[in-house]
Write an enzyme that holds these catalytic residues in place. Sequence first.
Site, PDB file in Angstrom:
ATOM      1  N   ASP A  10     -10.317  -8.996   6.056  1.00 25.56           N
ATOM      2  CA  ASP A  10      -8.669  -8.611   6.240  1.00 25.56           C
ATOM      3  C   ASP A  10      -8.843  -8.020   4.814  1.00 25.56           C
ATOM      4  O   ASP A  10     -10.059  -8.380   4.268  1.00 25.56           O
ATOM      5  CB  ASP A  10      -8.298  -9.424   6.794  1.00 25.56           C
ATOM      6  CG  ASP A  10      -6.148  -8.784   6.368  1.00 25.56           C
ATOM      7  OD1 ASP A  10      -6.301  -8.083   7.032  1.00 25.56           O
ATOM      8  OD2 ASP A  10      -5.666  -9.525   5.906  1.00 25.56           O
ATOM      9  N   SER A  11      -7.851  -7.029   4.899  1.00 26.75           N
ATOM     10  CA  SER A  11      -7.586  -7.075   3.332  1.00 26.75           C
ATOM     11  C   SER A  11      -7.470  -7.564   2.580  1.00 26.75           C
ATOM     12  O   SER A  11      -7.345  -7.597   1.536  1.00 26.75           O
ATOM     13  CB  SER A  11      -6.872  -5.429   3.307  1.00 26.75           C
ATOM     14  OG  SER A  11      -5.413  -6.125   3.374  1.00 26.75           O
ATOM     15  N   TYR A  42      -4.939  -1.856   1.770  1.00 28.07           N
ATOM     16  CA  TYR A  42      -6.022  -1.454   2.747  1.00 28.07           C
ATOM     17  C   TYR A  42      -4.719   0.095   2.992  1.00 28.07           C
ATOM     18  O   TYR A  42      -5.140   1.856   3.283  1.00 28.07           O
ATOM     19  CB  TYR A  42      -6.427  -1.039   4.042  1.00 28.07           C
ATOM     20  CG  TYR A  42      -7.720  -2.341   3.186  1.00 28.07           C
ATOM     21  CD1 TYR A  42      -8.303  -2.405   2.349  1.00 28.07           C
ATOM     22  CD2 TYR A  42      -9.180  -2.273   4.945  1.00 28.07           C
ATOM     23  CE1 TYR A  42      -9.215  -3.317   2.231  1.00 28.07           C
ATOM     24  CE2 TYR A  42      -9.715  -3.241   4.138  1.00 28.07           C
ATOM     25  CZ  TYR A  42     -10.104  -3.295   3.632  1.00 28.07           C
ATOM     26  OH  TYR A  42     -11.712  -3.943   2.937  1.00 28.07           O
ATOM     27  N   GLY A  43      -3.417   0.033   3.747  1.00 23.69           N
ATOM     28  CA  GLY A  43      -2.489   0.349   4.671  1.00 23.69           C
ATOM     29  C   GLY A  43      -2.158   1.778   4.421  1.00 23.69           C
ATOM     30  O   GLY A  43      -1.779   2.106   4.962  1.00 23.69           O
ATOM     31  N   CYS A  73      -7.929  -6.905  10.923  1.00 24.50           N
ATOM     32  CA  CYS A  73      -6.894  -6.201  10.143  1.00 24.50           C
ATOM     33  C   CYS A  73      -6.072  -4.792  11.279  1.00 24.50           C
ATOM     34  O   CYS A  73      -6.921  -4.108  11.558  1.00 24.50           O
ATOM     35  CB  CYS A  73      -7.679  -5.641   8.545  1.00 24.50           C
ATOM     36  SG  CYS A  73      -6.558  -4.258   7.998  1.00 24.50           S
ATOM     37  N   GLU A 152       1.013 -10.920   0.260  1.00 23.47           N
ATOM     38  CA  GLU A 152      -0.204 -11.370  -0.710  1.00 23.47           C
ATOM     39  C   GLU A 152       0.304 -11.624  -1.790  1.00 23.47           C
ATOM     40  O   GLU A 152      -0.193 -12.133  -3.001  1.00 23.47           O
ATOM     41  CB  GLU A 152      -1.103  -9.885  -1.438  1.00 23.47           C
ATOM     42  CG  GLU A 152      -1.590  -9.113  -0.152  1.00 23.47           C
ATOM     43  CD  GLU A 152      -2.909 -10.100  -0.197  1.00 23.47           C
ATOM     44  OE1 GLU A 152      -3.566 -10.401  -0.533  1.00 23.47           O
ATOM     45  OE2 GLU A 152      -3.208  -9.738   1.081  1.00 23.47           O
ATOM     46  N   CYS A 184       0.209  -5.785  12.280  1.00 21.68           N
ATOM     47  CA  CYS A 184      -0.591  -5.847  10.488  1.00 21.68           C
ATOM     48  C   CYS A 184      -0.857  -7.385  10.261  1.00 21.68           C
ATOM     49  O   CYS A 184       0.563  -8.232  11.084  1.00 21.68           O
ATOM     50  CB  CYS A 184       0.650  -5.752  10.016  1.00 21.68           C
ATOM     51  SG  CYS A 184      -0.013  -6.101   8.084  1.00 21.68           S
ATOM     52  N   THR A 185      -1.907  -7.811  10.813  1.00 18.90           N
ATOM     53  CA  THR A 185      -1.786  -9.246  10.865  1.00 18.90           C
ATOM     54  C   THR A 185      -1.192  -9.908   9.210  1.00 18.90           C
ATOM     55  O   THR A 185      -1.114 -11.602   9.377  1.00 18.90           O
ATOM     56  CB  THR A 185      -3.370  -9.551  10.395  1.00 18.90           C
ATOM     57  OG1 THR A 185      -3.888  -9.012   9.443  1.00 18.90           O
ATOM     58  CG2 THR A 185      -3.847  -9.282  11.896  1.00 18.90           C
ATOM     59  N   HIS A 186      -0.719  -9.234   8.014  1.00 18.26           N
ATOM     60  CA  HIS A 186       0.392 -10.064   7.180  1.00 18.26           C
ATOM     61  C   HIS A 186       1.321 -10.227   7.435  1.00 18.26           C
ATOM     62  O   HIS A 186       1.904 -11.517   7.573  1.00 18.26           O
ATOM     63  CB  HIS A 186       0.070  -9.357   6.227  1.00 18.26           C
ATOM     64  CG  HIS A 186      -0.720  -9.272   5.023  1.00 18.26           C
ATOM     65  ND1 HIS A 186      -2.172  -8.317   5.375  1.00 18.26           N
ATOM     66  CD2 HIS A 186      -1.194  -9.308   4.073  1.00 18.26           C
ATOM     67  CE1 HIS A 186      -3.646  -8.661   3.992  1.00 18.26           C
ATOM     68  NE2 HIS A 186      -2.454  -9.385   3.125  1.00 18.26           N
TER      69      HIS A 186
HETATM   70  N1  DGL Z   1      -3.488  -7.112   7.327  1.00 16.37           N
HETATM   71  C1  DGL Z   1      -3.919  -5.646   7.010  1.00 16.37           C
HETATM   72  C2  DGL Z   1      -3.499  -4.829   8.756  1.00 16.37           C
HETATM   73  O1  DGL Z   1      -3.157  -5.300   9.792  1.00 16.37           O
HETATM   74  C3  DGL Z   1      -2.830  -5.204   6.348  1.00 16.37           C
HETATM   75  C4  DGL Z   1      -3.252  -4.464   5.641  1.00 16.37           C
HETATM   76  C5  DGL Z   1      -3.142  -3.812   4.044  1.00 16.37           C
HETATM   77  O2  DGL Z   1      -3.671  -3.863   3.103  1.00 16.37           O
HETATM   78  O3  DGL Z   1      -2.015  -2.973   4.484  1.00 16.37           O
HETATM   79  O4  DGL Z   1      -2.600  -3.967   8.496  1.00 16.37           O
END
Ligand code: DGL
Length: 268
Positions: A10-11, A42-43, A73, A152, A184-186
């Site tokens: 993931d990011s 990343y988004g 991600c 984060e 989003c997995t966050h």
């Molecule tokens: N967990 C990433 C996702 O599912 C986060 C993306 C990010 O870093 O912006 O999109």
Amino acid sequence: MDNRPIGVFDSGIGGLTVLKEINRLLPQESVVYFGDSGRAPYGTKSKETVIKYTFQDIRFLQNQDIKMIVIACNTASACSLDRVKHSFDFPIVEVVQPGSAAAAKETRNNRVGVIGTPATISSGVYEKAITRINSSIEIFSKPCPMFVPLVEEGWWENEIAFKIAEEYLLPLKELDIDTLVLGCTHYPLLQNTIQKVMGDDVKLVNSALEVAKVVKEGIEENNNGRDEKVSPVCRFYTSDSVEKFESLGNSILNSKIHSAEKVDIERY
Ligand code: DGL
């Protein structure tokens, strides 16, 4: 039998929400996790940049001799799946399809909200995947760019998180959706905050469990599970501070991370 680990990335720490479910469903499997916190989020990056990062993340895990990759991600899945899926000779599991299937199954009034990073939302992948399953579902999408930095930072349930969530989500709440995809997995780490804003009548879809089911099915189909007599190992890598990764990671996984290692991901 295949004793090699599953590679998950993931990011940042968000993908640990997926890893947690993989560990629960497949406790005998070894896992190598990479969180690219040094380059997160990343988004908010361009598609080309996310594609480049995704290739590097997969190449790093390939070097760890994995038998399968889980792109934990949504942003990397949305921007890069088409490009990476035929570039490697191991199976690649992503997160958008399982989350879409769960949302289509869950909704009663066919009004579904999707929240995610700007890159995921502007790609339109959820609209395409959900309407492919059921074309009568109406989808209302909303990018929530501040959510990933909040997670984060470990600010999951404080006053600031609540205020930001209200700003993003109250307009969605007014649209009478009965299901909200955490695209989003966050975001599952903000689940309590998001639920508080949306109210108990809205069902939140966290695709982590559905993704773990897809991983399990893949392993059963390929008959490449691990020898249960040998204890599994979980290894963790990050492109940023090891201490921060371990401390946030341990609160997600309940103390599973003891010795994360730092990676110079630009080398891959
Ligand atoms: N967990 C990433 C996702 O599912 C986060 C993306 C990010 O870093 O912006 O999109």
